[in-house]
Design an enzyme around this catalytic site. Sequence first.
Site, PDB file in Angstrom:
ATOM      1  N   HIS A  21      -6.296   4.214   6.448  1.00  0.00           N
ATOM      2  CA  HIS A  21      -6.918   3.041   7.085  1.00  0.00           C
ATOM      3  C   HIS A  21      -8.323   3.394   7.588  1.00  0.00           C
ATOM      4  CE1 HIS A  21      -2.522   1.896   8.174  1.00  0.00           C
ATOM      5  NE2 HIS A  21      -2.894   1.095   7.209  1.00  0.00           N
ATOM      6  N   LYS A  45       9.193  -7.511  13.896  1.00  0.00           N
ATOM      7  CA  LYS A  45       9.297  -6.076  13.648  1.00  0.00           C
ATOM      8  C   LYS A  45       9.549  -5.312  14.944  1.00  0.00           C
ATOM      9  CE  LYS A  45       6.574  -5.391   9.476  1.00  0.00           C
ATOM     10  NZ  LYS A  45       5.374  -4.735   8.939  1.00  0.00           N
ATOM     11  N   ARG A  94      -4.213   1.283  -3.002  1.00  0.00           N
ATOM     12  CA  ARG A  94      -4.026   2.712  -3.232  1.00  0.00           C
ATOM     13  C   ARG A  94      -3.627   3.014  -4.662  1.00  0.00           C
ATOM     14  NH1 ARG A  94       0.090   2.759   1.613  1.00  0.00           N
ATOM     15  NH2 ARG A  94       0.516   0.904   0.390  1.00  0.00           N
ATOM     16  N   SER A 132       1.795   3.998   6.364  1.00  0.00           N
ATOM     17  CA  SER A 132       2.337   4.045   7.730  1.00  0.00           C
ATOM     18  C   SER A 132       3.843   4.291   7.677  1.00  0.00           C
ATOM     19  CB  SER A 132       2.062   2.733   8.457  1.00  0.00           C
ATOM     20  OG  SER A 132       0.692   2.536   8.611  1.00  0.00           O
TER      21      SER A 132
END
Length: 172
Positions: A21, A45, A94, A132
């Site tokens: 990030h 979450k 990515r 993450s």
Amino acid sequence: MSASPRVAIYPGSFDPLTNGHVDIISRGARLFDRIVVAILLNPEKSPLFTPTERVEIAREVFADAPNVEVETFHGLLVDYAVQRQAAVIVRGLRAVSDFEFEMQMALMNRHLSPEIETVFMMPGEAYTYLSSRLVKEVFALGGSVAGLVPPSVERRLLARRAQAADSFANRR
Ligand code: PNS
């Protein structure tokens, strides 16, 4: 006549902020007049770090970057982008595996708000395997996350591990 500043939003969960990030934000800060790191407030979450901690971490990491701002948002991303007068949404790509979901999101956002463009940026190759989710898993299983996350994230994680070890020892 001066052109209006180019504001980009970089949205995400950032739980936790990784060096991938940081790489994308740094690239974005070179490309746009201002880049707003927008941390989603997602009540569904159960996060590792609270939104307040995530804001603190990102602000610490970019303390010396005057054109990087950090905020939370909720609701539709495009509504937040309009509110911040941002014409661009930045997302990192990515690998090919990211593409399908990212394209769906970009096209949905375009459907909702055609004047906002999504711009994809590739992180440095050292970060292409980093997420993450994997950082959380490695940490939870006792592994080292050094080099994967900014030092302030690593410090907080290690402090938590020490605290958990202390309270375990005190219970025995
Ligand atoms: O870091 P993440 O979890 O991949 O980020 C996902 C995020 C926050 C960019 C995405 O969930 C989002 O934009 N949520 C806001 C709700 C929204 O606008 N949904 C419709 C557009 S797809």
